[in-house]
Scaffold this motif. Structure first.
Motif, PDB file in Angstrom:
ATOM      1  N   LEU A 562     -82.697  57.544  -5.764  1.00  0.00           N
ATOM      2  CA  LEU A 562     -82.270  58.836  -6.270  1.00  0.00           C
ATOM      3  C   LEU A 562     -83.322  59.903  -5.999  1.00  0.00           C
ATOM      4  O   LEU A 562     -83.013  61.072  -5.802  1.00  0.00           O
ATOM      5  N   THR A 563     -84.602  59.494  -5.980  1.00  0.00           N
ATOM      6  CA  THR A 563     -85.658  60.473  -5.722  1.00  0.00           C
ATOM      7  C   THR A 563     -85.685  60.887  -4.256  1.00  0.00           C
ATOM      8  O   THR A 563     -86.147  61.978  -3.928  1.00  0.00           O
ATOM      9  N   GLY A 564     -85.176  60.006  -3.380  1.00  0.00           N
ATOM     10  CA  GLY A 564     -85.251  60.252  -1.940  1.00  0.00           C
ATOM     11  C   GLY A 564     -84.799  61.635  -1.513  1.00  0.00           C
ATOM     12  O   GLY A 564     -85.576  62.385  -0.901  1.00  0.00           O
ATOM     13  N   PRO A 565     -83.559  62.008  -1.836  1.00  0.00           N
ATOM     14  CA  PRO A 565     -83.066  63.317  -1.373  1.00  0.00           C
ATOM     15  C   PRO A 565     -83.928  64.474  -1.868  1.00  0.00           C
ATOM     16  O   PRO A 565     -84.081  65.478  -1.167  1.00  0.00           O
ATOM     17  N   LEU A 566     -84.517  64.331  -3.060  1.00  0.00           N
ATOM     18  CA  LEU A 566     -85.345  65.416  -3.593  1.00  0.00           C
ATOM     19  C   LEU A 566     -86.629  65.534  -2.787  1.00  0.00           C
ATOM     20  O   LEU A 566     -87.010  66.618  -2.337  1.00  0.00           O
ATOM     21  N   LEU A 567     -87.275  64.385  -2.586  1.00  0.00           N
ATOM     22  CA  LEU A 567     -88.477  64.357  -1.744  1.00  0.00           C
ATOM     23  C   LEU A 567     -88.181  64.880  -0.349  1.00  0.00           C
ATOM     24  O   LEU A 567     -88.920  65.687   0.211  1.00  0.00           O
ATOM     25  N   GLY A 568     -87.071  64.391   0.205  1.00  0.00           N
ATOM     26  CA  GLY A 568     -86.707  64.754   1.574  1.00  0.00           C
ATOM     27  C   GLY A 568     -86.463  66.246   1.706  1.00  0.00           C
ATOM     28  O   GLY A 568     -86.890  66.872   2.680  1.00  0.00           O
ATOM     29  N   ALA A 569     -85.787  66.827   0.710  1.00  0.00           N
ATOM     30  CA  ALA A 569     -85.507  68.261   0.764  1.00  0.00           C
ATOM     31  C   ALA A 569     -86.811  69.044   0.745  1.00  0.00           C
ATOM     32  O   ALA A 569     -86.998  69.992   1.526  1.00  0.00           O
ATOM     33  N   ALA A 570     -87.729  68.636  -0.119  1.00  0.00           N
ATOM     34  CA  ALA A 570     -89.009  69.338  -0.195  1.00  0.00           C
ATOM     35  C   ALA A 570     -89.760  69.210   1.126  1.00  0.00           C
ATOM     36  O   ALA A 570     -90.208  70.202   1.714  1.00  0.00           O
ATOM     37  N   ALA A 571     -89.866  67.979   1.616  1.00  0.00           N
ATOM     38  CA  ALA A 571     -90.621  67.752   2.849  1.00  0.00           C
ATOM     39  C   ALA A 571     -90.007  68.533   4.006  1.00  0.00           C
ATOM     40  O   ALA A 571     -90.702  69.221   4.750  1.00  0.00           O
ATOM     41  N   PHE A 572     -88.677  68.445   4.132  1.00  0.00           N
ATOM     42  CA  PHE A 572     -88.021  69.078   5.275  1.00  0.00           C
ATOM     43  C   PHE A 572     -88.129  70.594   5.204  1.00  0.00           C
ATOM     44  O   PHE A 572     -88.455  71.258   6.186  1.00  0.00           O
ATOM     45  N   HIS A 573     -87.888  71.134   4.018  1.00  0.00           N
ATOM     46  CA  HIS A 573     -87.872  72.596   3.936  1.00  0.00           C
ATOM     47  C   HIS A 573     -89.268  73.174   4.146  1.00  0.00           C
ATOM     48  O   HIS A 573     -89.436  74.203   4.808  1.00  0.00           O
ATOM     49  N   LEU A 574     -90.280  72.507   3.620  1.00  0.00           N
ATOM     50  CA  LEU A 574     -91.646  73.011   3.806  1.00  0.00           C
ATOM     51  C   LEU A 574     -92.060  72.880   5.268  1.00  0.00           C
ATOM     52  O   LEU A 574     -92.646  73.795   5.848  1.00  0.00           O
ATOM     53  N   LEU A 575     -91.724  71.732   5.866  1.00  0.00           N
ATOM     54  CA  LEU A 575     -91.993  71.546   7.302  1.00  0.00           C
ATOM     55  C   LEU A 575     -91.379  72.684   8.109  1.00  0.00           C
ATOM     56  O   LEU A 575     -92.023  73.293   8.967  1.00  0.00           O
ATOM     57  N   GLU A 576     -90.110  72.930   7.803  1.00  0.00           N
ATOM     58  CA  GLU A 576     -89.387  73.958   8.552  1.00  0.00           C
ATOM     59  C   GLU A 576     -90.079  75.317   8.383  1.00  0.00           C
ATOM     60  O   GLU A 576     -90.299  76.041   9.353  1.00  0.00           O
ATOM     61  N   ALA A 577     -90.457  75.626   7.138  1.00  0.00           N
ATOM     62  CA  ALA A 577     -91.046  76.930   6.872  1.00  0.00           C
ATOM     63  C   ALA A 577     -92.377  77.111   7.605  1.00  0.00           C
ATOM     64  O   ALA A 577     -92.684  78.192   8.089  1.00  0.00           O
ATOM     65  N   TYR A 578     -93.157  76.044   7.696  1.00  0.00           N
ATOM     66  CA  TYR A 578     -94.481  76.207   8.286  1.00  0.00           C
ATOM     67  C   TYR A 578     -94.505  75.942   9.787  1.00  0.00           C
ATOM     68  O   TYR A 578     -95.328  76.498  10.505  1.00  0.00           O
ATOM     69  N   ILE A 579     -93.619  75.090  10.275  1.00  0.00           N
ATOM     70  CA  ILE A 579     -93.690  74.734  11.701  1.00  0.00           C
ATOM     71  C   ILE A 579     -92.752  75.584  12.553  1.00  0.00           C
ATOM     72  O   ILE A 579     -93.105  75.973  13.663  1.00  0.00           O
ATOM     73  N   LEU A 580     -91.582  75.896  12.023  1.00  0.00           N
ATOM     74  CA  LEU A 580     -90.613  76.672  12.801  1.00  0.00           C
ATOM     75  C   LEU A 580     -91.208  77.919  13.458  1.00  0.00           C
ATOM     76  O   LEU A 580     -90.984  78.174  14.638  1.00  0.00           O
ATOM     77  N   PRO A 581     -92.006  78.746  12.706  1.00  0.00           N
ATOM     78  CA  PRO A 581     -92.531  79.966  13.349  1.00  0.00           C
ATOM     79  C   PRO A 581     -93.536  79.682  14.466  1.00  0.00           C
ATOM     80  O   PRO A 581     -93.818  80.555  15.274  1.00  0.00           O
ATOM     81  N   LEU A 582     -94.083  78.466  14.497  1.00  0.00           N
ATOM     82  CA  LEU A 582     -95.148  78.187  15.461  1.00  0.00           C
ATOM     83  C   LEU A 582     -94.633  77.670  16.799  1.00  0.00           C
ATOM     84  O   LEU A 582     -95.386  77.547  17.749  1.00  0.00           O
ATOM     85  N   THR A 583     -93.349  77.290  16.861  1.00  0.00           N
ATOM     86  CA  THR A 583     -92.937  76.577  18.063  1.00  0.00           C
ATOM     87  C   THR A 583     -91.574  77.047  18.538  1.00  0.00           C
ATOM     88  O   THR A 583     -90.759  77.534  17.756  1.00  0.00           O
ATOM     89  N   ASP A 584     -91.338  76.901  19.838  1.00  0.00           N
ATOM     90  CA  ASP A 584     -90.004  77.155  20.392  1.00  0.00           C
ATOM     91  C   ASP A 584     -89.173  75.886  20.373  1.00  0.00           C
ATOM     92  O   ASP A 584     -88.031  75.883  20.802  1.00  0.00           O
ATOM     93  N   TYR A 585     -89.775  74.806  19.941  1.00  0.00           N
ATOM     94  CA  TYR A 585     -89.104  73.512  20.068  1.00  0.00           C
ATOM     95  C   TYR A 585     -88.782  72.894  18.722  1.00  0.00           C
ATOM     96  O   TYR A 585     -88.843  71.688  18.556  1.00  0.00           O
ATOM     97  N   TRP A 586     -88.447  73.737  17.748  1.00  0.00           N
ATOM     98  CA  TRP A 586     -88.176  73.219  16.406  1.00  0.00           C
ATOM     99  C   TRP A 586     -87.039  72.206  16.417  1.00  0.00           C
ATOM    100  O   TRP A 586     -87.119  71.140  15.820  1.00  0.00           O
ATOM    101  N   ARG A 587     -85.951  72.536  17.137  1.00  0.00           N
ATOM    102  CA  ARG A 587     -84.814  71.616  17.160  1.00  0.00           C
ATOM    103  C   ARG A 587     -85.201  70.276  17.758  1.00  0.00           C
ATOM    104  O   ARG A 587     -84.821  69.224  17.249  1.00  0.00           O
ATOM    105  N   ALA A 588     -85.964  70.317  18.836  1.00  0.00           N
ATOM    106  CA  ALA A 588     -86.385  69.069  19.454  1.00  0.00           C
ATOM    107  C   ALA A 588     -87.244  68.266  18.483  1.00  0.00           C
ATOM    108  O   ALA A 588     -87.149  67.026  18.421  1.00  0.00           O
ATOM    109  N   ILE A 589     -88.065  68.973  17.712  1.00  0.00           N
ATOM    110  CA  ILE A 589     -88.902  68.261  16.734  1.00  0.00           C
ATOM    111  C   ILE A 589     -88.010  67.583  15.690  1.00  0.00           C
ATOM    112  O   ILE A 589     -88.197  66.407  15.370  1.00  0.00           O
ATOM    113  N   VAL A 590     -87.033  68.323  15.185  1.00  0.00           N
ATOM    114  CA  VAL A 590     -86.111  67.719  14.213  1.00  0.00           C
ATOM    115  C   VAL A 590     -85.405  66.525  14.846  1.00  0.00           C
ATOM    116  O   VAL A 590     -85.267  65.466  14.235  1.00  0.00           O
TER     117      VAL A 590
END
Ligand code: ATP
Ligand code: MG
Lengths: 619, 273
Positions: A562-590
């Motif tokens: 049950l904790t998984g989706p909560l952890l995952g949402a936090a990890a994914f959203h923070l990753l996206e917020a910090y890495i997306l602006p740095l790269t042209d390859y965000w989709r490939a990273i995902v």
């Protein structure tokens, strides 16, 4: 009055696009028939076919002359795509044939994301116009209308490929094997060593057919980086309507869909995007396995390594209390930007948690959960813009709108299971997306709606932070509780064994339906909270990528906890917020994250942590 | 009293007639066995009685009430529990939770959103598990048990709502010979003490002839013979197509072993009255 001859021309145009659809869909359906994998990357194969053909014609037409060069480039491009598909089979699919359908779907979607970033990196982001087909550059006159000769080539391609496949499946040993494997699942296991050869070969065939479709499309449509997504949804529709695994069914379905679109555009131009999905939903209700498909046995859809649900232990309870305390105190130490970021984590945590309520617990893999997030977002935005609602009632309208949508769509969805269910959820999400996209007067179309802000008292970021924490937190707590309650157990029971449910008096469909609606309602609340934090909404909120983001969050965190989706949402959203602006390859990273997760960490972060903790305790 | 009355049942799959004109009745407290070689149509019969399949023709009556073609969950509500040839349990739940699910369903609590499911009907579930000898493993995950134990859990689930009729499709398939005899003896004991009727099928002739009060022999969908174990054993056609060799020996052995006892069919009926 429209000239009747015009209808004939429109019918011929319909036939040409039917050919194109069939060429793509037949490979998809053959691959599914043998490997039971629904290949999202099939659209990528199609796109690569066009790009390969573009590069090949540019190099060999000058060398070998136009005619020879062009007509050589097309099959070579197809073979090239076939080899790409083989590569994908060897590196990826081979490892996941026995995985849950969720992992299979997501893994192939990971490939889509990687290719989406590779293509512009290699060929640039612009549209590339290929040469016209030598020998077919002019028009023929049909009933007084000029009709491009090349369309006739396309019209012929579909039946030719159908005939070729018929010969292959009925006149060759390998083809007979493919047919037998499609009809009898047990047989594939009994093949032993030959199995991998068969699967690789099937991927080559399917990939080459999609590549051929893309290459043949080059003179009609420029190669562009959006070809994959545009075509894959329609190709899914065609395979599902035809009956997954059935080539002739795909042919019929391609004809139906293409003609409906050719003529539908004359009658209701607004609903062309929605039309295929509506047809699919209707067909699935009447024939749950498509026109010519065969029923799948009634099995459970549990995940490997599922365990009984345990109440939170002492340590976890303390951890949770600490987390809540930190979240309450966080605004003291954060600036507005970061506060907004964390607030969005609450939103996505609820979104992912609600998805996992039907998926992890209920075994219903939804590839269209964004529909309910988006319905909530649009529900709130429309209430503000068109009904002059204030924030408070609009925040109530969000879950209600999404819940109503989920009740309506869910009624159809729960009639199916497994990949069919996933495809139908996708179809409904596309219907919602197309409506938001095409109904410009109401929704603002592609631009969406702007200026949806909280009421004055909540306009301060910190206040809205607490409001989001309370709303999302309460909804998560409610779903959490429901997971441990008889209702959650009933969904789990349905996931483990529908047969047993039925034999102890459980009306499974009814409970799945309610569960689907409940999850949709909660996703809608997340969407509503999201809209007021952003101030705007656009069709992206309902799109396939948003649905996939939710799936990745769940997968990243771990489906079986049950904790998984909560952890995952936090990890994914923070990753996206910090890495997306740095790269042209965000989709490939995902995409890479997905592939690695599926192959190496199917239990996700929470599962991984749980195993580590369990390991420590037992030591 | 006739608990189950099946008449003229028929089911075809495409060109293959899996069950053809089968009729029989099961009395209260009776252990009724359907036997026949692989593919004879036994499971198809069970599925038509249990509601998993809709018969092409014929009728199924439960205690006088027509239940032909009803959904399995309706038939369960009318008092029919069943186990499957390949056990169907909730693999990710504990043994106790599996049985608790049946109680939750029986008491109409499935839609409760707030109480903790683990705490509801736990005592009752443990009591049923006690009867099948699984109480000691109540907290283990069902999917990780030995197959024989899973079959016992399945029996406990089927017994939870105190059915009038129990359908058991090969209750001992996949078990070791010792376990088979134990499980059937256990089932027979439960049946005798609670007066429920059982329709079961079994490939092990020792098990069949040791416990069945009446038998029905199927062969390629056709009803070849029906009667008491002794009658069936002596039936010429049954001998020819089915019982020959080892089967006949087992039948003789078990019928002799039971000769000293009262005739079970009579005893069961006496108790039910
Ligand atoms: N759903 C189905 N579709 C097509 N044929 C079926 C189906 N179910 C059963 N059959 C066929 O009907 C016949 C009877 O099958 P059934 O499972 O009832 O036999 P059985 O007596 O239970 O055999 P076993 O002892 O192997 O369990 C078989 O030939 C089987 O192949
Ligand atoms: Mg059987």
């Amino acid at each position: 009055m429209i000239d009747p001859a015009f209808y004939v021309i429109q019918f011929l145009n319909g036939l040409a696009s039917a050919s194109n659809l069939f060429l793509i869909a037949c490979g998809l359906t053959i691959i599914f028939g043998v490997t039971r994998i629904v290949n999202f990357a099939h659209g990528s194969f199609y796109m690569l076919g066009a790009y390969f053909a573009f590069t090949l014609t540019a190099t060999i037409m000058p060398a070998l002359g136009d005619a020879l060069g062009f007509w050589l480039a097309i099959p070579v491009a197809a073979v090239g795509v076939g080899l790409f598909a083989v590569l994908m089979e060897l590196l990826l699919l081979r490892r996941i044939y026995r995985s849950h359908e969720l992992f299979q779907l997501l893994a192939t979607f990971g490939v889509v994301l990687i290719v989406q970033d590779l293509v512009p990196a290699i060929w640039g982001p612009e549209e590339l116009f290929g040469p016209r087909a030598p020998g077919f550059t002019s028009f023929v006159v049909i009933l007084g209308f000029r009709f491009p000769e090349y369309q006739l080539v396309l019209i012929a391609a579909g039946p030719l490929v159908l005939g070729g496949l018929w010969l292959l499946f009925n006149r060759t040993r390998w083809g007979t094997l493919v047919r037998a494997a499609t009809q009898d699942r047990e047989m594939v296991g009994a093949l032993g060593v030959n199995q991998s050869v068969l699967f690789t070969g099937v991927l080559f065939l399917g990939g080459a057919l999609a590549g051929l479709a893309g290459a043949l499309q080059m003179p009609v449509e420029p190669a562009n980086p959006f070809m994959d997504i545009n075509i894959i949804a329609e190709a899914f529709v065609v395979t599902v309507i035809g009956g997954m695994g059935n080539v002739l069914g795909a042919f019929l379905a391609a004809l139906i869909i293409a003609q409906l679109q050719a003529f539908g555009i004359l009658v209701f131009p607004e609903i062309t995007l929605v039309l295929p999905f509506l047809v699919m939903a209707l067909v699935l209700v009447v024939r749950p396995w498509g026109l010519l498909g065969t029923p799948e046995p009634m099995t459970g859809h549990g995940f490997a390594g599922d365990r009984p649900l345990k109440p939170l232990g002492r340590r976890a309870q303390l951890g949770l209390a600490a987390l809540v305390a930190v979240l309450l105190l966080l605004p003291l130490g954060l600036g507005d930007y970061t506060e907004k970021l964390v607030l969005e984590v609450f939103v996505f945590a609820l979104f992912a948690f609600s998805l996992n309520f039907i998926m992890g617990a209920g075994g219903m893999v939804s590839f269209g959960h964004a529909a309910y997030f988006g319905l909530g977002a649009y529900g709130a935005a429309l209430a503000v813009k068109h009904l002059d609602f204030a924030m408070e009632p609009a925040l109530l309208a969000a879950p209600l709108a999404a819940g109503a949508g989920a009740l309506l769509f869910g009624w159809f969805v729960v009639r199916l299971s497994g990949v069919y269910l996933a495809m139908l959820t996708l179809a409904f999400a596309q219907i919602a997306w197309s409506t938001a996209f095409q109904w410009v007067e109401l929704t603002g179309g592609d631009n969406g709606m702007i200026g949806i802000w909280p009421s004055a008292w909540a306009s301060d970021v910190t206040v809205y932070y607490y409001l989001s924490l309370i709303l999302c937190g309460a909804a998560i707590a409610f779903l959490w509780r429901a997971s441990y309650a008889p209702f959650g157990y009933t969904l789990r029971a349905g996931r483990d064994s529908p047969l047993r449910c039925d034999a102890i008096g459980i009306n499974l469909k009814r409970h799945q339906w309610l569960g689907f609606a409940l999850a949709g309602t909660c996703a809608g609340l997340a969407g509503g909270v999201f809209v007021f934090s952003k101030g705007n909404v656009d069709p992206g909120a309902l799109s396939i990528p948003t649905s996939v983001d939710a799936l990745v969050m769940v997968l990243l965190g771990g489906i079986q906890t049950l904790t998984g989706p909560l952890l995952g949402a936090a990890a994914f959203h923070l990753l996206e917020a910090y890495i997306l602006p740095l790269t042209d390859y965000w989709r490939a990273i995902v995409g890479l994250i997905i592939v690695v997760l599926v192959i190496a960490f199917p239990q996700g972060l929470a599962g991984f942590l749980r195993e580590r903790l369990a390991g420590e305790e037992s030591r | 009293m006739t608990v189950l009355d099946v008449s003229g049942l028929r089911k075809a799959f495409g060109g293959l007639t899996a069950v053809d004109e089968v009729s029989f009745g099961v009395e209260a407290g009776q252990l009724f066995a359907i036997i026949g070689p692989n593919g004879a149509g036994k499971t198809t019969c069970f599925n038509m009685v249990g509601g998993q399949l809709r018969p092409d023709r014929g009728s199924v009556r439960l205690a006088g009430r027509d239940i032909t073609g009803e959904a399995p969950r309706r038939i369960w509500r009318l008092g029919v529990g069943r186990t499957f040839q390949v056990a169907a349990t909730f693999g990710s739940m504990t043994v106790a939770e599996n049985v608790q699910m049946a109680f939750l369903s029986h008491h109409g609590r499935l839609r409760a959103l707030l109480p903790s499911a683990r705490r509801l009907y736990r005592e009752q579930a443990l009591a049923v598990l006690e009867r099948v000898g699984m109480a000691g493993q109540a907290e283990r995950q069902c999917g990780l048990l030995a197959y024989g134990d899973i079959k016992r859990v399945e029996l406990a689930i089927a017994l939870a709502h105190q059915p009038k009729l129990l359908l058991m499709d090969e209750p001992t398939a996949g078990m070791a010979p010792r376990e088979r005899i134990e499980l059937m003896a256990l089932t027979a004991g439960i049946v005798r003490e609670s007066g429920i009727s059982v329709l079961f099928t079994e490939h092990d002739m020792d098990v069949v002839f040791a416990h069945a009060d009446r038998l029905l022999v199927l062969d390629r969908g056709r009803q070849v013979a029906t009667g008491t174990p002794a009658e069936v054993r002596d039936d010429a056609e049954v001998q020819r197509i089915y019982l020959g060799g080892a089967g006949a020996e087992a039948a003789a052995r078990q019928i002799e072993a039971r000769a000293g006892e009262q005739l079970p069919g009579e005893r069961a009926e006496g108790e039910a009255r």
